[in-house]
Design a protein around this motif. Sequence first.
Motif, PDB file in Angstrom:
ATOM      1  N   LEU A  18      51.750  36.731  38.202  1.00  0.00           N
ATOM      2  CA  LEU A  18      52.509  36.528  39.125  1.00  0.00           C
ATOM      3  C   LEU A  18      52.182  37.430  40.815  1.00  0.00           C
ATOM      4  CD1 LEU A  18      55.134  34.893  40.250  1.00  0.00           C
ATOM      5  CD2 LEU A  18      56.517  37.064  39.474  1.00  0.00           C
ATOM      6  N   LEU A  19      51.921  38.705  40.431  1.00  0.00           N
ATOM      7  CA  LEU A  19      51.799  39.443  41.660  1.00  0.00           C
ATOM      8  C   LEU A  19      50.441  39.093  42.376  1.00  0.00           C
ATOM      9  CD1 LEU A  19      52.836  42.870  40.051  1.00  0.00           C
ATOM     10  CD2 LEU A  19      53.997  41.541  41.891  1.00  0.00           C
ATOM     11  N   GLU A  20      49.486  38.722  41.593  1.00  0.00           N
ATOM     12  CA  GLU A  20      48.264  38.455  42.108  1.00  0.00           C
ATOM     13  C   GLU A  20      48.297  37.110  42.809  1.00  0.00           C
ATOM     14  OE1 GLU A  20      45.488  40.253  42.596  1.00  0.00           O
ATOM     15  OE2 GLU A  20      46.451  41.946  41.734  1.00  0.00           O
ATOM     16  N   TRP A  21      49.050  36.058  42.185  1.00  0.00           N
ATOM     17  CA  TRP A  21      49.168  34.607  42.800  1.00  0.00           C
ATOM     18  C   TRP A  21      49.602  34.759  44.170  1.00  0.00           C
ATOM     19  CZ3 TRP A  21      47.352  30.531  40.649  1.00  0.00           C
ATOM     20  CH2 TRP A  21      47.717  29.362  41.113  1.00  0.00           C
ATOM     21  N   ARG A  22      50.681  35.564  44.229  1.00  0.00           N
ATOM     22  CA  ARG A  22      51.380  35.873  45.632  1.00  0.00           C
ATOM     23  C   ARG A  22      50.308  36.329  46.871  1.00  0.00           C
ATOM     24  NH1 ARG A  22      57.136  38.585  44.364  1.00  0.00           N
ATOM     25  NH2 ARG A  22      58.032  36.918  43.275  1.00  0.00           N
ATOM     26  N   LYS A  23      49.442  37.200  46.302  1.00  0.00           N
ATOM     27  CA  LYS A  23      48.430  37.528  47.463  1.00  0.00           C
ATOM     28  C   LYS A  23      47.519  36.389  48.060  1.00  0.00           C
ATOM     29  CE  LYS A  23      48.445  42.282  45.536  1.00  0.00           C
ATOM     30  NZ  LYS A  23      47.544  43.469  45.136  1.00  0.00           N
ATOM     31  N   LEU A  24      47.292  35.298  47.392  1.00  0.00           N
ATOM     32  CA  LEU A  24      46.345  34.374  47.371  1.00  0.00           C
ATOM     33  C   LEU A  24      47.068  33.507  48.638  1.00  0.00           C
ATOM     34  CD1 LEU A  24      44.836  33.386  44.198  1.00  0.00           C
ATOM     35  CD2 LEU A  24      43.716  34.880  45.783  1.00  0.00           C
ATOM     36  N   TYR A  25      46.309  32.813  49.388  1.00  0.00           N
ATOM     37  CA  TYR A  25      46.886  31.881  50.473  1.00  0.00           C
ATOM     38  C   TYR A  25      46.921  30.644  49.808  1.00  0.00           C
ATOM     39  CZ  TYR A  25      45.802  35.205  53.868  1.00  0.00           C
ATOM     40  OH  TYR A  25      45.777  36.481  54.644  1.00  0.00           O
ATOM     41  N   PRO A  26      47.637  29.587  50.205  1.00  0.00           N
ATOM     42  CA  PRO A  26      47.832  28.154  49.474  1.00  0.00           C
ATOM     43  C   PRO A  26      46.501  27.314  49.430  1.00  0.00           C
ATOM     44  CG  PRO A  26      49.824  28.601  50.984  1.00  0.00           C
ATOM     45  CD  PRO A  26      48.567  29.655  51.238  1.00  0.00           C
TER      46      PRO A  26
END
Length: 74
Positions: A18-26
């Motif tokens: 979850l934390l790493e997913w938020r750092k990625l752009y769509p």
Amino acid sequence: MKIFELIGIFILVFLILLLEWRKLYPNQKKEKRILVTLTAISLLVAILLLYFPEIPGPTQMISSLFFPLGRMLE
């Protein structure tokens, strides 16, 4: 009581994902696929080590591969 450890592993993996997913752009679809794949592989290894702690590690595999080569070079 390994069920509690298993639940803990799932919670930690979910939080990390979850934390790493938020750092990625769509628009980073390949990076997201790689993140999920590597996280799933890590989860599988963690579960295997939980139930089978005697599994040899990667250093033991490498040493078993290169030990005959070392004997030949001596």
